[in-house]
Scaffold this motif. Structure first.
Motif, mmCIF file in Angstrom:
data_model
loop_
_atom_site.group_PDB
_atom_site.id
_atom_site.type_symbol
_atom_site.label_atom_id
_atom_site.label_comp_id
_atom_site.label_asym_id
_atom_site.label_seq_id
_atom_site.Cartn_x
_atom_site.Cartn_y
_atom_site.Cartn_z
ATOM 1 N N GLU A 53 0.854 -1.194 0.000
ATOM 2 C CA GLU A 53 0.000 0.000 0.000
ATOM 3 C C GLU A 53 0.886 1.239 0.000
ATOM 4 O O GLU A 53 1.919 1.267 0.659
ATOM 5 N N ASN A 54 0.466 2.247 -0.744
ATOM 6 C CA ASN A 54 1.169 3.529 -0.725
ATOM 7 C C ASN A 54 0.208 4.601 -0.224
ATOM 8 O O ASN A 54 -0.982 4.582 -0.559
ATOM 9 N N SER A 55 0.744 5.522 0.576
ATOM 10 C CA SER A 55 -0.124 6.516 1.212
ATOM 11 C C SER A 55 -0.798 7.433 0.197
ATOM 12 O O SER A 55 -1.834 8.008 0.470
ATOM 13 N N LEU A 56 -0.214 7.598 -0.980
ATOM 14 C CA LEU A 56 -0.819 8.454 -2.011
ATOM 15 C C LEU A 56 -1.583 7.656 -3.060
ATOM 16 O O LEU A 56 -2.687 8.015 -3.443
ATOM 17 N N ALA A 57 -0.991 6.578 -3.517
ATOM 18 C CA ALA A 57 -1.557 5.881 -4.677
ATOM 19 C C ALA A 57 -2.524 4.773 -4.296
ATOM 20 O O ALA A 57 -3.286 4.297 -5.123
ATOM 21 N N GLY A 58 -2.502 4.352 -3.026
ATOM 22 C CA GLY A 58 -3.433 3.312 -2.611
ATOM 23 C C GLY A 58 -2.831 1.918 -2.638
ATOM 24 O O GLY A 58 -1.613 1.765 -2.709
ATOM 25 N N TYR A 79 6.949 0.822 7.306
ATOM 26 C CA TYR A 79 6.535 1.922 6.443
ATOM 27 C C TYR A 79 7.783 2.679 6.017
ATOM 28 O O TYR A 79 8.519 3.183 6.859
ATOM 29 N N GLN A 109 3.066 9.857 -8.987
ATOM 30 C CA GLN A 109 3.412 10.655 -7.807
ATOM 31 C C GLN A 109 4.252 11.886 -8.145
ATOM 32 O O GLN A 109 4.464 12.747 -7.291
ATOM 33 N N ASN A 169 4.428 13.660 1.916
ATOM 34 C CA ASN A 169 4.111 12.596 2.893
ATOM 35 C C ASN A 169 3.864 11.272 2.174
ATOM 36 O O ASN A 169 2.848 10.622 2.340
ATOM 37 N N GLN A 171 4.550 7.579 1.693
ATOM 38 C CA GLN A 171 5.049 6.406 2.411
ATOM 39 C C GLN A 171 4.537 5.145 1.739
ATOM 40 O O GLN A 171 3.409 5.121 1.276
ATOM 41 N N ARG A 173 3.830 1.101 2.548
ATOM 42 C CA ARG A 173 3.760 0.045 3.554
ATOM 43 C C ARG A 173 4.206 -1.270 2.919
ATOM 44 O O ARG A 173 3.712 -1.655 1.855
ATOM 45 N N ARG B 226 -10.464 4.425 -1.299
ATOM 46 C CA ARG B 226 -9.342 5.047 -2.008
ATOM 47 C C ARG B 226 -8.643 5.981 -1.049
ATOM 48 O O ARG B 226 -9.302 6.645 -0.252
ATOM 49 N N PRO B 227 -7.305 6.090 -1.105
ATOM 50 C CA PRO B 227 -6.648 7.039 -0.217
ATOM 51 C C PRO B 227 -7.001 8.480 -0.610
ATOM 52 O O PRO B 227 -7.167 8.775 -1.782
ATOM 53 N N TYR B 229 -5.996 11.951 -1.508
ATOM 54 C CA TYR B 229 -4.746 12.429 -2.089
ATOM 55 C C TYR B 229 -4.096 13.449 -1.168
ATOM 56 O O TYR B 229 -4.704 14.450 -0.787
ATOM 57 N N GLY B 230 -2.860 13.171 -0.779
ATOM 58 C CA GLY B 230 -2.109 14.108 0.045
ATOM 59 C C GLY B 230 -2.289 13.912 1.541
ATOM 60 O O GLY B 230 -1.660 14.590 2.330
ATOM 61 N N ASN B 232 -2.008 11.051 4.567
ATOM 62 C CA ASN B 232 -1.488 9.713 4.812
ATOM 63 C C ASN B 232 -2.526 8.738 5.315
ATOM 64 O O ASN B 232 -3.079 8.912 6.395
ATOM 65 N N PHE B 233 -2.754 7.699 4.566
ATOM 66 C CA PHE B 233 -3.612 6.605 4.993
ATOM 67 C C PHE B 233 -4.983 7.080 5.492
ATOM 68 O O PHE B 233 -5.536 6.524 6.420
#
Lengths: 283, 283
Positions: A53-58, A79, A109, A169, A171, A173, B226-227, B229-230, B232-233
């Motif tokens: 999982e990525n904090s921006l892309a999901g 992370y 990103q 930000n 990150q 996981r 969906r995350p 955007y911008g 975190n999690f």
């Protein structure tokens, strides 16, 4: 110990593995994410690492699907703070760039940053370090790659842009795969359990599934749905909750959940991961 | 009416659009999914069509993200049965194939079939019809594309394999974008509403969100996270439920939901879509 990761030397997966395990282990690259799983499952490696999982892309969905291949389990997570660099061969200047190679998530990103390069094609490759390897090997003088600083060091390439990601930000996981559960010494609230299940086709099924946790004050970290392969619009749910499956209340919650599941599997209980910055090094 | 779709002539999006709207409309291809949204939003097209979910591969996440760009709404949906074909230039035989071009989802859906071609590289392109266009334009004699039968007809190419997908219940759900709500004549149970929301950071937040529907016996079709955007999690939830937002009970559910949302938007109420088989035609 042998620890496997997907990609090339300098891949974010390798950086994360080196933060999680001590540097004295043997870190081995394999071509595909499923190779990571297989190496652990078949006992060819002690542990494997997969980005999930990525904090921006999901979520990285294919890696959720891979978790169902066999009996390997999740034994940890970490992370990694991600920073992207624009990397090219010596002699290449920003003006010459007509193609940018990277993993599609890395390209996404850096979308704002990339708008400064007009008439430039974005070419997806399977991982960021491979992008650097490719432009080096093919001596491309009109191309750049987006990858980690470690990849620039490993392939001895020029860095044209630093920390080029649109948001800071960022990150990823990673989960650590192993073959047997680790003994967990942390307090209950610092342990996380991952499960996957599918539900009977009854009204309010997902609501009822979540109620087994809510009624026991068990916090959820994450829920993710994936289609069941070969079944139209039926879903698997991947869920992370706070607690250790070996303890009484989480176990009761799972037994309650099983009243309405058609399938379920516990993927592992493990310590909640730390957020780390990668440390780059000459090899 | 002008109706926009992403890709080339013969793309699955065009086939779906022609099943939803009558053939007498003008169907216009645009390069990117976001161009579809923009054309509708800016009033340059009356309607647009976007693939949103495949029964085997799951959600097309970037198109969920696109739905938040502006004020365009969902006014309909249609499910297209998808069959893939292996397409090549005249004179190419199966034995000569060393590269296969297609959209990554199409490649994934034909994985078993493709194992018969040894030492073959799979090359991702942005859509299936582009793959056919590319191998034709570059007169590749060692390559094939996976695409629709319509693409084979449009580009006048040879078909080497028919219905090559691994599983036969392959459907893609498309949504129709418009600028103003349609009057809905169906019964309440044949209407679907799509919403998106994020939740306050409180214990059991998602459980409470789903309860506003469960407590009112409102069926859910789908939930997707969906995350944000911008952030975190943090997550956005996309939810489809049975009912028309203009009616009393669904409206009450949404008002209840708003007690715990930090953001929400109604994406549209529309008739539940039919499943159709594409009809191929010479143009």
């Amino acid at each position: 110990m042998k620890i496997v990761f997907q990609g090339e030397r300098g891949a974010y997966s390798e950086l994360a593995a080196k933060e999680y395990f001590s540097n004295s282990n043997r870190f081995v690259a394999v071509p595909e994410f499923s190779d990571v799983y297989d190496a652990v499952h078949d006992g060819k490696a002690k542990y494997g690492i997969l980005p999930i999982e990525n904090s921006l892309a999901g979520s990285i969905h294919q890696n959720y699907d891979i978790l169902l291949k066999g009996d390997a389990i999740i034994v940890g997570e970490i992370y990694l703070k991600v920073s992207h660099y624009l990397i090219a061969n010596e002699g290449v200047t920003s003006k010459k760039i007509r193609r940018v190679y990277s993993h599609p998530q890395a390209i996404a990103q850096c979308k704002n940053y990339l708008t400064r390069f007009k008439d430039t094609e974005h070419i997806p490759v399977s991982n960021t370090a491979s992008a650097v390897k490719k432009i080096k090997k093919e001596k491309m003088m009109d191309a750049a790659a987006i990858a980690s600083m470690q990849a620039a060091i490993d392939f001895n390439m020029r860095v044209l842009g630093r920390r080029i990601e649109d948001l800071d930000n960022n990150q990823t996981r990673f989960i650590i795969l192993g073959n047997k559960p680790k003994r967990l010494s942390a307090k209950e609230q610092d342990i996380k359990t991952s499960i996957v299940f599918s539900l009977k086709n009854i009204p309010g099924a997902l609501f009822k599934a979540l109620s087994v946790f809510a009624l026991r004050d068990i916090d959820l970290y994450k829920i993710e749905s994936r289609p069941v392969y070969g079944k139209n619009f039926e879903y698997l749910f991947y869920l992370d909750f706070a607690g250790n499956i070996d303890n009484d209340i989480p176990e009761k919650a799972i037994n309650h959940l099983r009243e309405i599941t058609t399938f379920d599997r516990i993927l592992g209980s493990y310590h909640v991961g730390k957020v780390v910055h990668p440390i780059y090094q000459k090899r």
